[in-house]
Design an enzyme around this catalytic site. Structure first.
Site, PDB file in Angstrom:
ATOM      1  N   CYS A 133       0.829  -1.212   0.000  1.00 53.75           N
ATOM      2  CA  CYS A 133       0.000   0.000   0.000  1.00 53.75           C
ATOM      3  C   CYS A 133       0.860   1.257   0.000  1.00 53.75           C
ATOM      4  O   CYS A 133       1.421   1.636   1.026  1.00 53.75           O
ATOM      5  CB  CYS A 133      -0.930  -0.001   1.214  1.00 53.75           C
ATOM      6  N   CYS A 136      -0.406   4.114   2.233  1.00 49.55           N
ATOM      7  CA  CYS A 136      -0.131   3.911   3.668  1.00 49.55           C
ATOM      8  C   CYS A 136       1.343   4.136   3.979  1.00 49.55           C
ATOM      9  O   CYS A 136       1.688   4.732   4.988  1.00 49.55           O
ATOM     10  CB  CYS A 136      -0.480   2.483   4.093  1.00 49.55           C
ATOM     11  N   ASP A 137       2.209   3.627   3.132  1.00 48.53           N
ATOM     12  CA  ASP A 137       3.620   3.517   3.517  1.00 48.53           C
ATOM     13  C   ASP A 137       4.587   4.404   2.729  1.00 48.53           C
ATOM     14  O   ASP A 137       5.755   4.508   3.097  1.00 48.53           O
ATOM     15  CB  ASP A 137       4.076   2.052   3.351  1.00 48.53           C
TER      16      ASP A 137
END
Ligand code: NAP
Length: 307
Positions: A133, A136-137
């Site tokens: 992701c 997200c990261d």
């Protein structure tokens, strides 16, 4: 057999938020957490984009807190996976092996699973440079060279997003043309920070404790090349966890269809929330929001039915 007001399948952010709201509405929800209890956040490390945690929180810690919060209001949480459901008549039937429950409403929050390459090194370094992701990261990979695996819209979208942080993004695709839509292909190909390696697969993610690169195999020549990278983003698609619901509720492309803006499925009294429905946003916060809506939809449904 006791008839419950509500049974919730799944224990990611959608399932646990549904449990919290249902419990606080005094519906005494039963949650079958599933084997992969906690969902995809259990596979991440730092979560920096869940509101309320200014100093970030570890994915598993966030899920533990959500579970505790639901349990505090008398949600009953069982570490069991539903193996069969019968939504053809009410009360609905839910089974885990030989054990059977009956419920007036059900919330499906079984999530989706990111497809993985299936390499031991990938599993070992998941959360340590291997990610599924970018939203997200990506932030953790500022100033690094990154690899994105895949050739669909997800891969190209992730690659384009990662150019905000990376010094260079290289897309690794197993064929010599992308599956992605033309607009995404054009954008990725034209982007000066994006490189493409065609006809290649990852044989091994390199690194000891933290990703250092990947060993690529050219499928046409068989040649092996080691490419250095600080992160490897696997973006080869997701599989919604809906095998159990085939023939029971309407699915499209494997995902559960809901009557937006509600969480109602094609079966009255069955609601669905989170990544099992949503292939677009796929965030913990959007799943949690949808779990809240599912519990409120179920509560209103029960009220209208006179329960
Ligand atoms: P997808 O379209 O199924 O693409 C998966 C990609 O990963 C394909 O290029 C596939 O290669 C590759 N792949 C699959 N298994 C692999 C493996 N084991 N090793 C290496 N490569 C592998 O999945 P997606 O990109 O997640 O998209 C899913 C759906 O969501 C699509 O309908 C897409 O259009 C949509 N979507 C839209 C947007 C947008 O519009 N902004 C963004 C994301 C997703 P092959 O091409 O060789 O099969």
């Amino acid at each position: 057999m006791e008839e419950r007001d509500i049974i919730i399948l799944g224990s990611g952010p959608a399932g646990l938020t549904a449990a919290l709201y249902a419990a606080r509405a005094d519906l005494k929800p039963l949650v079958l957490k599933g084997i992969d209890a906690g969902g995809q956040l259990m596979l991440t490390t730092e979560v920096e984009n869940f509101p309320g945690f200014p100093d970030a929180v570890l994915g598993p810690e966030l899920m533990e807190k959500m579970e505790k919060q639901a349990a505090r209001f008398d949600a009953e949480l069982l570490h069991q996976e539903a193996t069969r459901v019968d939504f053809s008549s009410r009360p609905f039937g839910v089974w885990a092996g030989d054990q059977e429950w009956r419920a007036r409403t059900a919330v499906i929050a079984t999530g989706a699973t990111a497809k993985m390459l299936g390499l031991e090194s990938e599993r070992r370094l998941l959360g340590h440079g291997v990610s599924t992701c970018a939203t997200c990261d990506g932030f953790f990979f500022r100033g690094m060279e990154l690899l994105v695996i895949g050739g669909g819209d997800s891969a190209l979208e992730e690659a384009l997003f990662l150019t905000r942080f990376a010094t260079k993004v290289t897309i690794i695709h197993r064929r010599d043309q992308f599956r992605a839509s033309k607009i995404m292909r054009d954008r990725a190909v034209a982007h000066e920070m994006i490189g493409i390696i065609w006809d290649s697969v990852v044989d091994e993610v390199l690194g000891d404790g933290q990703v250092a690169g990947a060993r690529l195999r050219n499928l046409k020549t068989g040649g092996l090349t080691d490419v250095p990278a600080g992160g490897v983003f696997v973006a080869i698609g997701h599989t919604p966890n809906t095998g159990l619901f085939e023939g029971q509720v309407e699915l499209e492309g494997g995902y559960i269809v809901v009557q937006e803006p509600t969480t109602r499925t094609s079966v009255e009294g069955v609601f669905a929330a989170g990544d099992v429905v949503d292939f677009n946003y796929r965030q913990a916060i959007t799943a949690a929001g949808m779990g809240c809506r599912a519990a409120m939809d179920a509560e209103r449904f029960l009220e209208a039915e006179g329960h």
